[in-house]
Design an enzyme around this catalytic site. Structure first.
Site, PDB file in Angstrom:
ATOM      1  N   GLU A   1      53.861  32.571  19.587  1.00 52.93           N
ATOM      2  CA  GLU A   1      52.918  31.745  18.812  1.00 52.93           C
ATOM      3  C   GLU A   1      52.844  32.225  17.356  1.00 52.93           C
ATOM      4  O   GLU A   1      51.807  32.136  16.715  1.00 52.93           O
ATOM      5  CB  GLU A   1      51.534  31.832  19.459  1.00 52.93           C
ATOM      6  CG  GLU A   1      50.750  30.549  19.442  1.00 52.93           C
ATOM      7  CD  GLU A   1      51.540  29.346  19.872  1.00 52.93           C
ATOM      8  OE1 GLU A   1      51.981  29.287  21.033  1.00 52.93           O
ATOM      9  OE2 GLU A   1      51.726  28.457  19.030  1.00 52.93           O
TER      10      GLU A   1
HETATM   11  C1  LIG Z   1      57.728  35.525  26.787  1.00 54.40           C
HETATM   12  C2  LIG Z   1      57.941  34.581  25.639  1.00 54.40           C
HETATM   13  C3  LIG Z   1      57.451  33.292  25.719  1.00 54.40           C
HETATM   14  C4  LIG Z   1      57.669  32.390  24.673  1.00 54.40           C
HETATM   15  N1  LIG Z   1      57.247  31.093  24.799  1.00 54.40           N
HETATM   16  C5  LIG Z   1      57.660  30.161  23.893  1.00 54.40           C
HETATM   17  C6  LIG Z   1      57.432  28.772  24.107  1.00 54.40           C
HETATM   18  O1  LIG Z   1      56.796  28.370  25.080  1.00 54.40           O
HETATM   19  N2  LIG Z   1      57.930  27.888  23.209  1.00 54.40           N
HETATM   20  C7  LIG Z   1      58.635  28.282  22.117  1.00 54.40           C
HETATM   21  O2  LIG Z   1      59.065  27.426  21.342  1.00 54.40           O
HETATM   22  N3  LIG Z   1      58.859  29.610  21.864  1.00 54.40           N
HETATM   23  C8  LIG Z   1      58.396  30.547  22.727  1.00 54.40           C
HETATM   24  N4  LIG Z   1      58.636  31.880  22.513  1.00 54.40           N
HETATM   25  C9  LIG Z   1      59.348  32.279  21.311  1.00 54.40           C
HETATM   26  C10 LIG Z   1      58.471  33.018  20.315  1.00 54.40           C
HETATM   27  O3  LIG Z   1      57.559  32.126  19.719  1.00 54.40           O
HETATM   28  C11 LIG Z   1      59.398  33.722  19.310  1.00 54.40           C
HETATM   29  O4  LIG Z   1      60.007  34.788  20.011  1.00 54.40           O
HETATM   30  C12 LIG Z   1      58.655  34.220  18.098  1.00 54.40           C
HETATM   31  O5  LIG Z   1      58.216  33.150  17.299  1.00 54.40           O
HETATM   32  C13 LIG Z   1      59.527  35.155  17.231  1.00 54.40           C
HETATM   33  O6  LIG Z   1      60.785  34.602  16.986  1.00 54.40           O
HETATM   34  P1  LIG Z   1      62.085  35.479  17.263  1.00 54.40           P
HETATM   35  O7  LIG Z   1      61.989  35.994  18.642  1.00 54.40           O
HETATM   36  O8  LIG Z   1      63.283  34.688  16.895  1.00 54.40           O
HETATM   37  O9  LIG Z   1      61.960  36.722  16.301  1.00 54.40           O
HETATM   38  P2  LIG Z   1      62.441  36.748  14.777  1.00 54.40           P
HETATM   39  O10 LIG Z   1      61.964  35.556  14.059  1.00 54.40           O
HETATM   40  O11 LIG Z   1      63.882  37.075  14.732  1.00 54.40           O
HETATM   41  O12 LIG Z   1      61.592  37.998  14.243  1.00 54.40           O
HETATM   42  C14 LIG Z   1      62.045  39.364  14.335  1.00 54.40           C
HETATM   43  C15 LIG Z   1      61.121  40.214  13.443  1.00 54.40           C
HETATM   44  O13 LIG Z   1      61.271  39.790  12.076  1.00 54.40           O
HETATM   45  C16 LIG Z   1      60.029  39.418  11.534  1.00 54.40           C
HETATM   46  N5  LIG Z   1      60.213  38.276  10.636  1.00 54.40           N
HETATM   47  C17 LIG Z   1      60.899  37.137  10.877  1.00 54.40           C
HETATM   48  N6  LIG Z   1      60.836  36.323   9.804  1.00 54.40           N
HETATM   49  C18 LIG Z   1      60.093  36.944   8.884  1.00 54.40           C
HETATM   50  C19 LIG Z   1      59.650  36.632   7.567  1.00 54.40           C
HETATM   51  N7  LIG Z   1      59.928  35.463   6.997  1.00 54.40           N
HETATM   52  N8  LIG Z   1      58.921  37.542   6.903  1.00 54.40           N
HETATM   53  C20 LIG Z   1      58.598  38.715   7.471  1.00 54.40           C
HETATM   54  N9  LIG Z   1      58.965  39.074   8.702  1.00 54.40           N
HETATM   55  C21 LIG Z   1      59.709  38.206   9.392  1.00 54.40           C
HETATM   56  C22 LIG Z   1      59.143  39.059  12.735  1.00 54.40           C
HETATM   57  O14 LIG Z   1      57.765  39.224  12.456  1.00 54.40           O
HETATM   58  C23 LIG Z   1      59.639  40.055  13.773  1.00 54.40           C
HETATM   59  O15 LIG Z   1      58.997  41.284  13.604  1.00 54.40           O
HETATM   60  C24 LIG Z   1      58.372  32.811  23.523  1.00 54.40           C
HETATM   61  C25 LIG Z   1      58.833  34.128  23.436  1.00 54.40           C
HETATM   62  C26 LIG Z   1      58.641  34.994  24.472  1.00 54.40           C
HETATM   63  C27 LIG Z   1      59.209  36.399  24.359  1.00 54.40           C
END
Ligand SMILES: Cc1cc2nc3c(=O)[nH]c(=O)nc-3n(C[C@H](O)[C@H](O)[C@H](O)COP(=O)(O)OP(=O)(O)OC[C@H]3O[C@@H](n4cnc5c(N)ncnc54)[C@H](O)[C@@H]3O)c2cc1C
Length: 568
Positions: free
Chosen positions: A427
């Site tokens: 989220e």
């Molecule tokens: C158990 C689980 C359930 C989930 N359920 C859903 C769901 O129902 N629907 C759905 O659509 N998604 C879902 N997600 C996905 C979740 O919303 C994403 O994992 C989350 O938004 C982070 O994206 P990412 O994993 O690609 O991490 P990344 O975006 O790759 O982030 C990696 C790190 O980089 C940082 N970062 C990234 N961009 C920036 C920036 N611009 N500035 C500063 N820091 C940054 C982040 O804060 C983090 O620390 C789920 C994830 C999990 C693990």
């Protein structure tokens, strides 16, 4: 000790801390009388304690699994879900026009916390549906609303949200899923989505996916994204789930925790979808869902914090070790008491922030006044990030209170930490929440923040005569927050971002002091709430000084430590 849902704590917050009487005094929510609110809280607490809490361990020990393309849920989850749906708990805040109860979001938020504290993995399912209901109510056509809302509100059908793709996580604008106009009012949706919570189950008649995808002529980034309703089973002319859509659950993730909630890779192969909102207006529609869900996910953190606290307290009341300064058990050791006192004090803060945010959302709904919209927008990222950080902090402290037994799975202390850890990630990560606070939520030049700081200072001023030892530090901390905010709004974005996380925590620390002061003022210093307020203001509030320093450092030293330095 079995989980006891915190109905009385919500009653206290409503009555003395977050101004719920203002919400109940509006025409929109005039039915939320004190009697009705307390009856709802009591009934939700009973269901959470008696029906949902016994399922929590099942979800951890017997994860949801994929069998020949069908998701099989953890033992008892189907019955638990039906208790939630039959009790009307999914559609509490939804429009009565479609079968909802039209209650304040404040009530839904309280009930969601209780359900989450008893069984987080299962509670995530209705939380997703609630977000979808909100998004459809605001953005969908009447035809879609008429068909889907009654089913989602009754719980016959479940809702999911599909944003994330392998290359598009925090950067939602990078998503590639496609939508092609079929020319008959429907669209063909293709692409892969990952990490989709509750993408399927074996207890609801249908699963309705809200999917973000791109129309062929769309511009790059978030401005070219559209939202589609893509049901698992396509409703026939009578609205009954008919033929299977061309979508499937490819696999389920093996996760650190939250095992009872299936997290899926989803494949859409020209699946039939219906546009929700305007072409290329998907992000606006999805934000409706996400804002609701962000407060909800903050509540998940608080839920686990409460459960982990209760668990640790019960252990400390039983375990004997060494000669304690008081009593027979480890609860009598000063350091164990410090841990439990801090846990309890922070649970109160996180809950009060979320309840204040929910009340602001209700006031926004009831009055449409811009100051309530601004207040709700300001508090949402704080409620999400501080709620979930508190969930993690309290769960890990809970393990510490258990000593070695905390590391042993059978006590259940570790499950709290494993389950809650993801709430700081999904989220919108807590880093993204903090950036939202210092960027979008400060586009008003800090006006909404200053309005809240003014309120805190005025209240602290009135308490100076009666409880000066507590009111003085609260006023001083609010001044520090004001000065830090004044500095912040003058900086360029990357300098703000470098201090965003400490700034958000500083804000939460000061809010916490305000709400504890309200509690102490209402209950008296010589009461459990008064004594807890003293612990918070003397022991935890001072953290604000270091946070303010950290928030104002800017980014230069972080980049001076260059890529090579980090790898050296
Ligand atoms: C158990 C689980 C359930 C989930 N359920 C859903 C769901 O129902 N629907 C759905 O659509 N998604 C879902 N997600 C996905 C979740 O919303 C994403 O994992 C989350 O938004 C982070 O994206 P990412 O994993 O690609 O991490 P990344 O975006 O790759 O982030 C990696 C790190 O980089 C940082 N970062 C990234 N961009 C920036 C920036 N611009 N500035 C500063 N820091 C940054 C982040 O804060 C983090 O620390 C789920 C994830 C999990 C693990």
């Amino acid at each position: 000790m079995p989980y006891r849902a915190p109905a009385a704590d919500y009653q206290f917050l409503f009555d003395y801390v977050v101004g719920f009487d203002n919400v109940a005094a509006t025409e929109r929510f005039e039915e939320a009388t004190p009697d009705m609110v307390s009856a709802i809280l009591e009934e939700a607490a009973r269901m959470s304690n008696e029906v949902l809490a016994p399922l929590n361990r099942n979800g951890d020990l017997h994860p949801a699994r994929l069998e020949n393309g069908v998701v099989r849920t953890s033992p008892g989850f189907g019955d638990g879900y039906r208790a939630i749906a039959d009790g009307g708990w999914i559609g509490m805040a939804a429009s009565p026009e479609y079968g909802g109860m039209g209650l304040p979001f404040s009530i839904q938020n309280a009930v969601n916390e209780m359900m989450g504290g008893s069984c987080l993995a299962l509670q995530l399912n209705p939380l997703m549906s609630q977000g979808q209901i909100e998004a459809l109510d605001h953005h969908a056509s009447d035809a879609i609303k008429d068909l889907y809302l009654p089913k989602l509100i009754s719980g016959e059908w479940c809702g999911t949200m599909n944003l994330t793709e392998p290359q598009a996580g925090s950067d939602v604008g990078a998503l590639k899923s496609k939508a092609v106009d079929n020319g008959d009012g429907t669209y063909a949706i293709s692409g892969q989505k990952i990490f989709i919570s509750w993408a399927d189950n074996d207890f609801s008649e249908n699963v309705c996916h809200l999917v973000l995808a791109r129309l062929p002529d769309s511009v790059p980034g978030t401005k070219g994204i559209s939202l589609f309703m893509v049901p698992k089973l396509i409703p026939d002319e009578n609205g009954k789930p008919g033929v299977a859509n061309t979508l499937k659950v490819v696999s389920l993730e093996h996760k650190m925790g939250l095992h009872g909630s299936p997290t899926a890779v989803m494949q859409y192969d020209g699946a039939t979808g219906w546009l929700v909102g305007k072409p290329n207006g998907g992000m606006a529609a999805m934000f409706t869902m996400m804002n609701n869900a962000r407060v909800g996910v903050g509540g998940q953190g608080i839920a686990v914090a409460e459960a982990a606290y209760q668990h640790a307290l019960a252990y400390a009341q039983e375990r004997k070790q060494g000669k304690a300064a008081q009593g027979e058990t480890i609860l009598g050791h000063a350091d164990v008491r410090r841990m439990l006192a801090q846990m309890k004090a922070d649970v109160f803060v996180a809950r009060a922030i979320a309840a204040a945010c929910a009340a602001a959302i209700d006031m926004q709904t009831a009055t449409g006044a811009p100051e309530w919209t601004a207040r709700a927008a300001l508090l949402t990222p704080i409620a999400k990030a501080f709620g979930t950080d508190t969930g993690i902090d309290v769960a890990q402290q809970g393990i510490q209170v258990h000593g070695g037994m905390g590391f042993i799975e059978e006590t259940g202390a570790a499950q709290f930490l494993r389950d809650v850890r993801v709430t700081a990630i999904y989220e919108g990560t807590n880093g993204i929440q903090a950036m939202d606070l210092v960027a979008r939520k400060m586009m008003d030049g800090g006006e909404a923040a200053y309005a809240l700081i003014d309120e805190i200072e005025a209240y602290a001023e009135t308490c100076k005569a009666t409880i000066p030892n507590l009111a003085g530090p609260v006023f001083t901390a609010a001044e520090t927050l004001r000065e830090t905010t004044e500095w912040l709004v003058e900086q360029d974005m990357n300098d703000r971002f470098a201090g965003a996380v400490p700034y958000l925590r500083l804000f939460a620390r000061v809010l916490g002091a305000y709400y504890h002061l309200c509690a102490a003022n209402a209950s008296g210093l010589d009461s459990a709430r008064g004594r807890l307020a003293k612990v918070y203001i003397l022991r935890l509030l001072p953290e604000h000084v270091g946070l303010a320093v950290h928030a104002r450092l800017g980014a230069s030293d972080l980049y001076a430590l260059c890529d090579e330095d980090l790898s050296a």
